[in-house]
Write a protein that holds these residues in place. Structure first.
Motif, short mmCIF file in Angstrom:
data_model
loop_
_atom_site.label_atom_id
_atom_site.label_comp_id
_atom_site.label_asym_id
_atom_site.label_seq_id
_atom_site.Cartn_x
_atom_site.Cartn_y
_atom_site.Cartn_z
N ALA A 1 -21.97 101.82 53.98
CA ALA A 1 -23.42 101.96 53.92
C ALA A 1 -24.22 100.83 54.40
N ALA A 2 -23.59 99.62 54.33
CA ALA A 2 -24.33 98.52 54.87
C ALA A 2 -24.41 98.71 56.33
N GLU B 1 -18.89 97.37 55.52
CA GLU B 1 -18.56 98.58 54.79
C GLU B 1 -19.58 99.67 55.25
N LYS C 1 -26.08 96.32 42.15
CA LYS C 1 -26.67 95.76 43.15
C LYS C 1 -26.06 96.22 44.47
N GLY C 2 -26.60 96.13 45.33
CA GLY C 2 -26.35 96.55 46.65
C GLY C 2 -24.97 96.41 46.97
N GLY C 3 -24.29 97.36 47.59
CA GLY C 3 -22.97 97.25 48.10
C GLY C 3 -21.78 97.32 46.96
N MET D 1 -22.32 86.82 42.05
CA MET D 1 -23.68 87.25 42.05
C MET D 1 -24.09 88.45 41.30
N ARG E 1 -18.79 88.17 55.11
CA ARG E 1 -17.52 88.69 54.27
C ARG E 1 -16.69 89.36 54.91
N ARG F 1 -34.58 95.89 40.84
CA ARG F 1 -35.83 96.58 40.69
C ARG F 1 -35.54 97.79 39.67
N SER G 1 -29.85 95.38 54.27
CA SER G 1 -29.85 95.90 52.88
C SER G 1 -29.24 95.15 51.64
N GLY G 2 -29.64 95.54 50.48
CA GLY G 2 -29.32 94.38 49.75
C GLY G 2 -27.76 94.16 49.37
N GLY G 3 -27.39 92.98 48.87
CA GLY G 3 -26.00 92.70 48.56
C GLY G 3 -25.33 92.34 49.78
N VAL G 4 -25.92 91.96 51.10
CA VAL G 4 -25.19 91.68 51.95
C VAL G 4 -25.06 90.21 52.22
N ALA H 1 -30.31 84.36 44.24
CA ALA H 1 -29.54 84.22 43.31
C ALA H 1 -29.62 82.77 42.54
N ASP I 1 -18.75 82.03 45.72
CA ASP I 1 -20.10 82.06 46.11
C ASP I 1 -20.55 80.52 46.59
#
Lengths: 398, 320
Positions: free
Chosen positions: A279-280, A277, B13-15, B198, A305, B151, A39-42, A70, A378
């Motif tokens: 959801a991920a 977490e 953003k996701g998460g 990010m 992470r 998106r 999923s997004g953001g992982v 990014a 990052d």
């Protein structure tokens, strides 16, 4: 109810303790494609880039296809422009090589049209308002084009260039689009095929091709309904677009099916990426089940992470109690109290994350996993990617 | 005539916890007898998981009460149901609607044709936000747990694409009406982020993209803020090394803890300082983004109903 299919875990990729054998995976000449999904953001893109760099520095000729990196991560690989062509990454050590590219979905689509249609027809398609909207702004196109590009890169891979007998890349690492889920990515080729075989398309093409009186009563109702809802002009524009596209569809389908088969092939591995977490991790479970359902080869799960208990011999509760006792009793005591509070907080986070990971492991005991510890900042450069690579491979970084 | 239904679009953003923020915002808006609809559009059933209830059907049902007797309704919008409902509502397509299904058109429209999904999802939100219940709007506010930041502009803008394609007819009119709502003053697009580089960069970029399309940007919600555990004095002491590992070890021994842990503790302290510095940097980036910022803490016990009320209380300024 049907039985749930088991994940197609490729055992060679896992060491005996249930960890993903990342170096074994990257060194295996039989592995030609690694797909990172999650999923997004992982940290999916970072994982893809780190795997690609590590493979390159172990001697492989690698291409990494990123979708929407990014900015600073893109810069770390020298990707300053989005020109839809793999560019060599400078500063890669050893005998291997790394090329990186960012997907430009509109250009990929344009190129497909230009390659497979006559110049006049291509011009006609590229100007059609439906095509412009479809290729540049509608959600879902990115997934189609990511698959298209993967197919192209792999095809290029397999074709010896005229001036050298070697293949261009022996490993392609793919990052997947930040869509709602794996569904969009995995389904892109199949959906395209089903669209092309679909009755709907035939229906839309029919008025342009055959006499209306041959339409069955059912079709009459349908076109009537569509006219009512969409307006006659809309439908005519769409029919013109589909008719112009008609000649291209066969090629689309062939490649879509070939790409789907490629994803199921022995030379492909999926790496599911998650963060610790709820959801991920739920999404990760869903990916693993989905990949199992499609019989796609799975290398394992990467959890980014992660905070781990460094086993300094002080529990969260003990740290908390001692911090409260020490606070306000002296300057060094205050410093120590703060440090103990930091520790208690960190252990609480580690405990929550551990719970998440354990829940996943119970549900998917056969899936090898690797946990990547959280870094302070990052990733901005190749050294950062190397560090992630070391952590993925379980090599000490000191 | 009553005031137009507010539309709050929550992206991130996701998460970053946008579903949690959307739910807390809905509860916050549901104060003083107001009716709020909380809807999700990504088929994730995140709302049901958050409130610990069975998966939501395609029907609006009460899921929580607001602080002073208001109500929060929840709806999971799926494109297929939205299309069938739309055909029935506007065209009374009973038999023909089923015929469309038989010919694979419903399937085509909702899963195969890229973009149509977004049209249907935004269309349903529009319907709910403009629905009337007698002389007043059915809802005082609609909160949408929307697609992620990367998106969101495309998603909210899909109807302007559609309006360009359909030159005349009902689709054109509807697409334009939806765009008018998306750009109205009663609409607010909120961006959820965490204090990491990010997501913050993506938030700033997202604001620019939304503004370029004249979509009204609301608040930036900084979620999951960790407590600041290192005081200024401790930071100075560690940075100047006026307090070292040996000093910490001595204090640990005095309270019966292993002295050997001192190194780990000091390292952990430095890492926490570094993290807090990064967070401070990101905070200042957000302070310059031109939008109001609200902060939400990371709640130690995870998210339950009580936690949602707690967060809702901290989001009150977003409803003003």
């Amino acid at each position: 109810m049907t039985r749930r299919p088991a994940p197609r875990v490729v055992i060679d990729d896992a060491s005996r303790d249930g960890r993903v054998d990342v170096d074994g995976l990257l060194a295996d000449p039989g592995v030609e494609i690694v797909v990172c999904c999650g999923s997004g953001g992982v940290g999916k893109t970072t994982t893809a880039a780190a795997l690609a760099l590590r493979a390159a520095e172990q001697g492989r000729r690698v291409c990494v296809l990123t979708i929407d990196p990014a900015r600073r991560l893109a810069q770390s690989m020298g990707l300053t422009e989005l020109d839809n062509t793999p560019r060599p990454v400078e500063g890669v050590r050893g005998t291997g090589s790394l090329d990186a590219m960012m997907l430009d979905m509109k250009r990929t689509f344009d190129e497909v049209v230009e390659r497979h249609a006559s110049p006049e027809k291509a011009a006609q398609i590229l100007q059609n308002p439906f095509y412009v909207a479809l290729s540049s702004s509608f959600a879902g196109t990115q997934e189609y084009m990511a698959m298209e590009k993967l197919g192209q890169l792999h095809a290029q891979d397999a074709t010896p260039s005229h001036d050298s007998p070697t293949r261009r890349w022996d490993l392609i690492v793919v990052d997947t689009p930040p869509s709602r889920s794996a569904l969009d990515f995995l389904d892109a080729p199949e959906r395209l095929s089903s669209l092309l075989d679909g009755r709907f398309l035939k229906l839309l093409l029919m008025p342009a091709k055959g006499p209306a009186r041959l339409l069955s009563a059912g079709l009459g109702v349908v076109t009537g309904a569509l006219n009512k809802v969409l307006g006659a002009q809309f439908l005519t524009d769409l029919q013109t677009f589909i008719a112009a596209f008609d000649t291209l569809f066969g090629g689309f389908r062939q490649r879509a099916e070939a790409t789907f088969a490629l994803l199921q092939a022995d030379e492909t591995r999926f790496v599911v990426v998650a963060a610790p977490e709820p959801a991920a991790m739920r999404e990760a479970s869903y990916f693993v089940e989905r990949l199992a359902g499609e019989s796609m080869p799975l290398a394992g799960l990467v959890v980014n992470r992660v905070h781990v208990d460094d086993e300094a011999g002080i529990t969260a509760a003990a740290a908390q109690t001692a911090a409260e006792r020490l606070r306000g009793t002296g300057p060094v005591e205050d410093v120590t109290a703060d440090l103990l509070s930091v520790r208690a907080d960190r252990l609480a986070v580690a405990e929550r994350e551990h719970h998440q990971r354990r829940a996943f492991a119970s549900a998917h005991p056969s899936v090898p996993t690797v946990a990547v510890p959280a870094l302070a900042g990052d990733v901005h450069d190749l050294d950062g990617l190397r560090q992630i690579g070391d952590l993925l491979a379980g090599v000490s970084t000191d | 005539m009553s005031v137009a239904t507010e539309l709050h679009v929550v992206t991130g953003k996701g998460g970053t916890g946008k579903t949690t923020v959307a739910a807390a915002l809905a509860m916050s808006l549901a104060g003083r007898g107001r009716r709020v609809l909380l809807c999700e559009v990504e088929g994730r059933q995140g709302i049901a998981q958050l409130f610990d209830v069975p998966p939501l059907p395609y029907a609006e049902r009460k899921i929580a009460v607001g602080p002073d007797g208001g109500e929060v309704y929840a709806l999971a919008i799926d494109p297929e149901s939205a299309l069938l409902e739309y055909l029935q509502m506007f065209y009374r397509l009973g038999r023909a609607g089923r015929a469309l299904d038989r010919f694979g058109i419903i399937d085509f429209a909702t899963t195969i044709a890229p973009g149509v999904r977004d049209v249907l999802l935004t269309g349903k939100v529009y319907e709910a936000a403009r629905r009337r219940d007698g002389s007043r709007y059915a809802y005082d506010a609609v909160v949408m747990d929307a697609p992620p930041t990367g998106r969101i502009t495309r998603f909210l803008n899909v109807n302007s694409e559609l309006a360009g394609l359909a030159k005349v007819g009902p689709i054109k009119r509807q697409a334009e009406a939806i765009m008018t709502m998306m750009r109205a003053r009663s609409t607010h697009v909120h961006l959820v982020t965490v204090l990491e580089e990010m997501p913050v960069t993506e938030t700033v970029d997202g604001i620019a993209e939304l503004q370029a399309e004249r979509l009204p940007v609301g608040h930036v919600v900084v979620n999951l803020i960790r407590p600041e555990l290192v005081s200024a004095a401790t930071r100075a002491a560690l940075d100047d090394e006026t307090v070292g590992v040996d000093d910490v070890a001595t204090v640990l021994t005095s309270v019966g803890l292993p002295a050997a842990a001192a190194t780990t503790l000091v390292d952990g302290g430095h890492a926490a300082i570094r993290r807090e510095e990064l967070e401070t940097e990101q905070r200042s980036v957000l302070a310059d983004c031109g939008q109001p910022v609200v902060e939400l803490p990371r709640l130690a016990g995870g998210i339950d109903l009580g936690a949602l009320y707690d967060l809702a209380g901290r989001l009150e300024e977003m409803g003003r």
